[in-house]
Design an enzyme around this catalytic site. Structure first.
Site, PDB file in Angstrom:
ATOM      1  N   ASP A  92       0.842  -1.184   0.000  1.00 21.12           N
ATOM      2  CA  ASP A  92       0.000   0.000   0.000  1.00 21.12           C
ATOM      3  C   ASP A  92       0.889   1.250   0.000  1.00 21.12           C
ATOM      4  OD1 ASP A  92      -1.791   2.010   0.737  1.00 21.12           O
ATOM      5  OD2 ASP A  92      -3.067   0.507   1.755  1.00 21.12           O
ATOM      6  N   LYS A 149      -1.822  12.304 -16.120  1.00 24.40           N
ATOM      7  CA  LYS A 149      -2.888  13.276 -15.989  1.00 24.40           C
ATOM      8  C   LYS A 149      -4.036  12.665 -15.190  1.00 24.40           C
ATOM      9  CE  LYS A 149      -6.334  12.331 -19.043  1.00 24.40           C
ATOM     10  NZ  LYS A 149      -7.411  12.680 -19.867  1.00 24.40           N
ATOM     11  N   HIS A 179      -0.239  12.833 -22.971  1.00 21.05           N
ATOM     12  CA  HIS A 179       0.243  11.881 -23.995  1.00 21.05           C
ATOM     13  C   HIS A 179       0.105  12.446 -25.411  1.00 21.05           C
ATOM     14  CE1 HIS A 179      -3.959  10.555 -24.418  1.00 21.05           C
ATOM     15  NE2 HIS A 179      -3.607   9.958 -25.538  1.00 21.05           N
ATOM     16  N   LYS A 183       2.602  12.393 -29.273  1.00 15.81           N
ATOM     17  CA  LYS A 183       2.123  11.928 -30.589  1.00 15.81           C
ATOM     18  C   LYS A 183       2.945  12.575 -31.686  1.00 15.81           C
ATOM     19  CE  LYS A 183      -2.681  11.172 -29.184  1.00 15.81           C
ATOM     20  NZ  LYS A 183      -3.355  10.020 -29.715  1.00 15.81           N
ATOM     21  N   GLU A 217     -14.812  11.447 -31.213  1.00 16.23           N
ATOM     22  CA  GLU A 217     -14.615  10.021 -30.907  1.00 16.23           C
ATOM     23  C   GLU A 217     -15.936   9.314 -31.140  1.00 16.23           C
ATOM     24  OE1 GLU A 217     -11.039   9.974 -27.675  1.00 16.23           O
ATOM     25  OE2 GLU A 217     -12.995  10.569 -26.903  1.00 16.23           O
ATOM     26  N   ASP A 236     -11.189  16.442 -19.537  1.00 15.71           N
ATOM     27  CA  ASP A 236     -10.628  15.199 -20.089  1.00 15.71           C
ATOM     28  C   ASP A 236      -9.737  15.464 -21.300  1.00 15.71           C
ATOM     29  OD1 ASP A 236     -10.416  12.352 -20.111  1.00 15.71           O
ATOM     30  OD2 ASP A 236     -11.820  12.261 -21.784  1.00 15.71           O
ATOM     31  N   HIS A 241      -5.039  18.175 -23.622  1.00 15.94           N
ATOM     32  CA  HIS A 241      -4.625  17.796 -24.978  1.00 15.94           C
ATOM     33  C   HIS A 241      -4.847  18.915 -25.993  1.00 15.94           C
ATOM     34  CE1 HIS A 241      -4.484  14.028 -23.014  1.00 15.94           C
ATOM     35  NE2 HIS A 241      -5.679  13.581 -23.322  1.00 15.94           N
ATOM     36  N   LYS A 327     -17.772  12.705 -27.323  1.00 17.37           N
ATOM     37  CA  LYS A 327     -17.855  11.240 -27.443  1.00 17.37           C
ATOM     38  C   LYS A 327     -19.184  10.879 -28.114  1.00 17.37           C
ATOM     39  CE  LYS A 327     -14.641  10.032 -23.912  1.00 17.37           C
ATOM     40  NZ  LYS A 327     -13.381   9.747 -24.578  1.00 17.37           N
TER      41      LYS A 327
HETATM   42  C1  BG6 Z   1      -7.500  10.430 -22.797  1.00 13.09           C
HETATM   43  C2  BG6 Z   1      -8.928  10.634 -22.367  1.00 13.09           C
HETATM   44  O1  BG6 Z   1      -6.635  11.285 -22.108  1.00 13.09           O
HETATM   45  O2  BG6 Z   1      -7.376  10.688 -24.183  1.00 13.09           O
HETATM   46  C3  BG6 Z   1      -9.860   9.767 -23.183  1.00 13.09           C
HETATM   47  O3  BG6 Z   1      -9.060  10.333 -20.992  1.00 13.09           O
HETATM   48  C4  BG6 Z   1      -9.646   9.987 -24.658  1.00 13.09           C
HETATM   49  O4  BG6 Z   1     -11.216  10.015 -22.848  1.00 13.09           O
HETATM   50  C5  BG6 Z   1      -8.161   9.816 -24.977  1.00 13.09           C
HETATM   51  O5  BG6 Z   1     -10.415   9.022 -25.370  1.00 13.09           O
HETATM   52  C6  BG6 Z   1      -7.846  10.100 -26.436  1.00 13.09           C
HETATM   53  O6  BG6 Z   1      -6.525   9.747 -26.673  1.00 13.09           O
HETATM   54  P1  BG6 Z   1      -6.083   8.953 -27.952  1.00 13.09           P
HETATM   55  O7  BG6 Z   1      -4.618   8.830 -27.838  1.00 13.09           O
HETATM   56  O8  BG6 Z   1      -6.795   7.645 -27.924  1.00 13.09           O
HETATM   57  O9  BG6 Z   1      -6.537   9.797 -29.101  1.00 13.09           O
END
Ligand code: BG6
Length: 472
Positions: A92, A149, A179, A183, A217, A236, A241, A327
């Site tokens: 833990d 994140k 992330h 890319k 998405e 999110d 991003h 989404k």
């Molecule tokens: C994430 C979100 O950070 O990024 C997700 O929490 C989202 O909701 C995702 O779908 C999108 O990332 P990628 O790399 O799949 O385009």
């Protein structure tokens, strides 16, 4: 690449907190396999998790993650090499003994002075606990802390988290993961814009009428109800991003390619973005969202947002940026479109301007560029019709690495360029501050539609520019 002003020491050991979690399973472990294959990950990997597994069990779990992601492409020798370097410290994170055992495992694996990269693929509520735990075991002075994140829920909580981490770690040893910065097509924005003369000539208020940014998405929240309901679209994907992507799209040229020069340029741009006016925002939620398991009764979380951004700087004054993300939309894509101003006179169309020229930077799923120009339709009259000039980078440049491969490779060698610096992140929270946690229920839109009708004319009565057909 120059990283002189940062602690660029390479890792002697990688410590992965949350090695048995979902993020590790789906994205991190497959990326670590790829790095092992390319000999970019050669140091021991110590997993830390609250788990009943022993080290053999963990190795089995890691092998499964890799095989699920890569299928028959997983090479048995590479996998064996990766598994042979794995160790486990179970327990833990609240228990200081876990960090004592971790320190012993680090010494056994890489010596008493080993430099650690500690990657926190764990819930954000535990970031502070783990950071303090590492310090309690005397490891903080030789640790680069890499945190996933979300970094905070708003400006104040991000600053509070940062203050807690900064007690034991200087800014240049805190790598905040976004992330999207890992890319290739996002990084390519910098190259496209500043290695070519073509874009820079166009990239200003004289030529560009407005921008349209779409992150769509085609899937829903699925089994992530409890995470997503506490977060919503703005937190999110917009605050992190999309504002990072936008900064690359609109910033002035950095002084050099060095990490802090890039981040200085982004900071200047982000500072120029006006705090969002809730009156210029449409929030939506797809039909059926509230039936998702773990979504709170009476939830007002959005699964779609469309908004207008204004950039108060010399280059972009008067050029609005319309941005939408959501989404359960018809497609999955990330598309940045610059809509050009019309030429001074409409010579061929009786004084009415035809459709505008577009510069479309396609980031996902098939990275590339499309220029939509007007050309003469064959026939006896001068009738301009739109024609796309398009390139798919994968076809001409070959396959790209995944974002997590880039992130881990950079974290291991200490290149901070693709991580979010705190001042950039603070500006991003400031920009979206007024539209977080709206008490109003969002407008409901049908699944598979482009969001609430109210967002359809955000860029003007003509609506959003048509999206390109998927690449075949
Ligand atoms: C994430 C979100 O950070 O990024 C997700 O929490 C989202 O909701 C995702 O779908 C999108 O990332 P990628 O790399 O799949 O385009």
């Amino acid at each position: 690449m120059a990283v002189a002003r940062n602690d660029a020491r390479s890792a002697d050991v990688l410590v992965l907190f949350g090695i048995t979690g979902d993020l590790a399973h789906k994205l991190v472990l497959p990326a670590l396999y790829q790095l092992t294959q390319r000999n970019e990950l050669t140091v021991p990997l110590i997993g830390v998790a609250l788990t009943d597994l022993d080290t053999d069990g963990l190795r089995h779990h890691v092998a499964e993650s890799v095989e699920q992601a890569l299928g028959s492409a997983a090479d048995a020798d590479v996998l064996a090499r990766m598994l042979g370097r794995i160790d486990l410290v179970a327990g833990d994170y609240d228990d200081p003994a876990v960090f004592t055992r971790l320190a012993q495992a680090v010494t056994a694996a890489a010596g008493p002075d080993a430099f650690l990269v500690a990657y926190l693929a764990i819930p954000p509520s535990l970031f502070g606990t783990v950071a303090d735990g590492l310090a309690g075991a005397g490891l903080n002075d030789r640790t680069r802390l890499v945190v996933e994140k979300p970094f905070g829920r708003d400006l104040a909580s991000a600053q509070a988290l940062d203050a807690r981490l900064r007690r034991h770690y200087p800014e240049d040893r805190i790598f905040r993961v976004d992330h999207f910065l890992g890319k290739e097509p996002v990084e390519d924005l910098l190259v496209l814009r500043f290695a070519n003369a073509l874009f820079e000539a166009l990239w200003n208020r004289e030529w560009i009428h407005h921008f349209e940014i779409t992150m769509a998405e085609d899937f829903d929240v699925s089994d992530r109800g409890s995470f997503y309901d506490a977060v919503g679209t703005v937190r999110d994907v917009v605050q992190n991003h999309l504002l990072q992507v936008l900064a690359y799209l609109l910033m002035d040229s950095p002084l050099s390619d060095a990490a802090d020069d890039q981040r200085d340029a982004k900071h200047r741009l982000l500072r120029a973005i006006r705090t969002v006016d809730p009156g210029e925002v449409v929030r939506g939620r797809y039909d059926g969202y509230t039936d998702t398991p773990s979504v709170a009764p009476g939830s007002t979380t959005e699964t779609y947002v469309a908004l207008t951004l204004h950039v108060d700087d010399w280059r972009w004054a008067g050029v609005p940026v319309y941005l939408r993300a959501g989404k359960a939309l018809p497609r999955t894509l990330l598309d940045l479109v610059a809509v050009l101003r019309p030429p001074p006179r409409a010579l061929f169309t009786g004084g009415v301007h035809p459709r505008p020229d577009l510069v479309r930077l396609r980031l996902q799923p098939d990275a590339g560029v499309t220029l939509t120009l007007l050309a003469k339709r064959p026939g006896d009259q001068d009738i301009p019709v739109p024609v796309p000039i398009t390139v798919a980078f994968r076809q001409v440049l070959g396959p790209m690495q995944s974002a997590y491969e880039r992130i881990f490779a950079d974290a291991l060698r200490g290149d901070p360029a693709h991580f979010a610096r705190m001042d950039n992140l603070e500006e991003a929270w400031r920009i979206v501050g007024p539209i977080l946690d709206s008490p109003e229920p969002p407008l409901v839109y049908p699944r598979g539609s482009w969001g609430p009708q109210a967002a359809a004319t955000l860029p003007g009565p003509q609506g959003w520019v048509e999206l390109p057909k998927p690449e075949t």
